[in-house]
Design a protein around this motif. Structure first.
Motif, PDB file in Angstrom:
ATOM      1  N   ASN A  79      40.798 -18.681 -62.910  1.00 31.21           N
ATOM      2  CA  ASN A  79      39.863 -19.892 -62.476  1.00 31.21           C
ATOM      3  C   ASN A  79      38.475 -19.733 -63.214  1.00 31.21           C
ATOM      4  O   ASN A  79      37.614 -20.482 -63.051  1.00 31.21           O
ATOM      5  CB  ASN A  79      39.308 -19.497 -61.041  1.00 31.21           C
ATOM      6  N   ALA A  80      38.595 -18.937 -64.443  1.00 30.80           N
ATOM      7  CA  ALA A  80      37.543 -19.121 -65.374  1.00 30.80           C
ATOM      8  C   ALA A  80      37.275 -20.343 -66.044  1.00 30.80           C
ATOM      9  O   ALA A  80      38.416 -21.052 -66.303  1.00 30.80           O
ATOM     10  CB  ALA A  80      37.742 -17.854 -66.385  1.00 30.80           C
ATOM     11  N   ASP A  88      42.522  -8.330 -60.602  1.00 30.82           N
ATOM     12  CA  ASP A  88      41.461  -9.379 -59.936  1.00 30.82           C
ATOM     13  C   ASP A  88      40.035  -9.435 -61.058  1.00 30.82           C
ATOM     14  O   ASP A  88      39.091  -8.830 -60.530  1.00 30.82           O
ATOM     15  CB  ASP A  88      41.187  -8.986 -58.451  1.00 30.82           C
ATOM     16  N   ALA A  89      40.196  -9.846 -62.039  1.00 31.75           N
ATOM     17  CA  ALA A  89      39.128  -9.676 -63.011  1.00 31.75           C
ATOM     18  C   ALA A  89      37.713 -10.377 -62.596  1.00 31.75           C
ATOM     19  O   ALA A  89      37.962 -11.661 -62.208  1.00 31.75           O
ATOM     20  CB  ALA A  89      39.571 -10.206 -64.588  1.00 31.75           C
ATOM     21  N   PRO A  90      36.641  -9.767 -62.767  1.00 30.82           N
ATOM     22  CA  PRO A  90      35.551 -10.448 -62.219  1.00 30.82           C
ATOM     23  C   PRO A  90      35.004 -11.433 -63.305  1.00 30.82           C
ATOM     24  O   PRO A  90      34.191 -12.226 -63.057  1.00 30.82           O
ATOM     25  CB  PRO A  90      34.420  -9.376 -61.875  1.00 30.82           C
ATOM     26  N   ALA A  91      35.501 -11.383 -64.530  1.00 28.37           N
ATOM     27  CA  ALA A  91      34.821 -12.054 -65.625  1.00 28.37           C
ATOM     28  C   ALA A  91      36.101 -11.639 -66.848  1.00 28.37           C
ATOM     29  O   ALA A  91      36.986 -10.719 -66.710  1.00 28.37           O
ATOM     30  CB  ALA A  91      33.636 -11.609 -66.283  1.00 28.37           C
ATOM     31  N   ALA A 150      28.969 -11.862 -68.189  1.00 31.49           N
ATOM     32  CA  ALA A 150      29.756 -12.951 -68.627  1.00 31.49           C
ATOM     33  C   ALA A 150      31.203 -12.432 -68.826  1.00 31.49           C
ATOM     34  O   ALA A 150      32.118 -13.210 -68.979  1.00 31.49           O
ATOM     35  CB  ALA A 150      29.083 -13.683 -69.529  1.00 31.49           C
ATOM     36  N   TRP A 151      31.062 -11.369 -69.563  1.00 31.33           N
ATOM     37  CA  TRP A 151      32.409 -10.601 -70.185  1.00 31.33           C
ATOM     38  C   TRP A 151      32.350  -9.218 -70.237  1.00 31.33           C
ATOM     39  O   TRP A 151      31.375  -8.670 -70.205  1.00 31.33           O
ATOM     40  CB  TRP A 151      33.010 -11.234 -71.403  1.00 31.33           C
ATOM     41  N   ILE A 152      33.440  -8.563 -70.253  1.00 34.98           N
ATOM     42  CA  ILE A 152      33.522  -7.041 -70.049  1.00 34.98           C
ATOM     43  C   ILE A 152      34.480  -6.605 -71.175  1.00 34.98           C
ATOM     44  O   ILE A 152      35.274  -7.146 -71.561  1.00 34.98           O
ATOM     45  CB  ILE A 152      34.122  -6.578 -68.828  1.00 34.98           C
TER      46      ILE A 152
END
Length: 269
Positions: free
Chosen positions: A142-143, A260-263, A233-235
């Motif tokens: 969904n990004a 379930d990546a937050p970013a 914004a990214w990991i």
């Protein structure tokens, strides 16, 4: 990152992968290599109960599908104003991606969840992340892309995987407006978070050091909490474990973040 390898498959995560690849290319002046892999299984003859089926008809159908997808993606690429090329291959998707990653700076893959073939798709990402000579950028489906200049969260435990991920991320960290180095209940080691911060400083990258106790939370939960606090914004994350035969055998932290990546997550093994 000048050579950006992008996984093309026509699945639910492809739009997000393309958007992230475009953002990377614009931020770094990079070149996209779009790799479309057709599995050998696509040429299978199907159920024997269906009776004889002309092989040539099946091959034509497969090639027509491949051409249709390529036409659609190339139409999109021509509108984005980035340098790109198209590569096609047959066989195992992760094998071909790992091979092409030999001359790539990053492989743009997908994180979960997926509405279609979730375990298979995430398994391919894991397999590539573990075996690839280049880091993988796992993009949530969904990004809308990746804000390279945004805040970056680097997960650090002093291990080899974390170190490889950190080094791989250097070109992007140099473009980030804020970098956070996170360690959770750091062990007594000469490769601690302060040493990592000093390493980054020699590359002209200032990082805020955050040390957190795990408490009753899991390490994954702590990472998610700090990512939300810092509006990451990214990991950047080391990929732990072993992935073969589409079995997600990552360590729990990596597996949980990918599912379930937050970013977008830059991972390396």
């Amino acid at each position: 990152m000048k050579t950006i390898l992008v996984h093309i498959e026509g699945d639910d995560g492809q739009e997000a992968r393309l958007n992230a690849a475009f953002d990377l290319a614009r931020a770094t002046g990079g070149h996209l290599v779009c790799l479309s892999v057709m599995p050998y299984a696509a040429y299978a003859l199907g159920d024997p109960a269906m009776g004889a089926f002309p092989v040539t008809t099946l091959i034509d159908a497969v090639e027509a599908r491949r051409k249709e997808e390529r036409t659609a993606v190339e139409a999109r690429l021509t509108q984005e104003g980035v340098s790109w090329e198209w590569q096609s291959a047959d066989g195992d998707s992760s094998d071909r991606l790992v091979e092409h990653a030999r001359l790539a700076d990053v492989v743009v893959m997908s994180a979960g969840p997926f509405s279609r073939q979730a375990a298979l798709q995430l398994g391919i990402t894991g397999d590539v992340a573990i075996r690839s000579p280049a880091p993988a950028l796992a993009v949530p489906p969904n990004a809308r892309g990746i804000t390279v200049a945004g805040s970056a969260l680097v997960c650090w435990d002093g291990g080899q995987e974390a170190a490889r991920a950190l080094r791989a991320a250097l070109p992007l960290l140099a473009l980030s407006e804020a970098v956070t180095l996170l360690t959770v209940e750091e062990k007594d080691t000469q490769f601690g978070v302060r040493a990592a911060a000093a390493f980054l400083s020699r590359h002209g990258i200032h990082a805020d050091v955050v040390e957190r106790a795990q408490g009753s939370s899991s390490i994954e939960q702590v990472i998610r909490s700090v990512a939300a606090e810092r509006q990451a914004a990214w990991i950047v994350q080391g990929a732990y474990g072993h992935s073969r035969m589409r079995q997600m055998l990552f360590g729990g932290v990596t597996r949980g973040l990918l599912a379930d990546a937050p970013a977008p997550i830059l991972i390396a093994h």
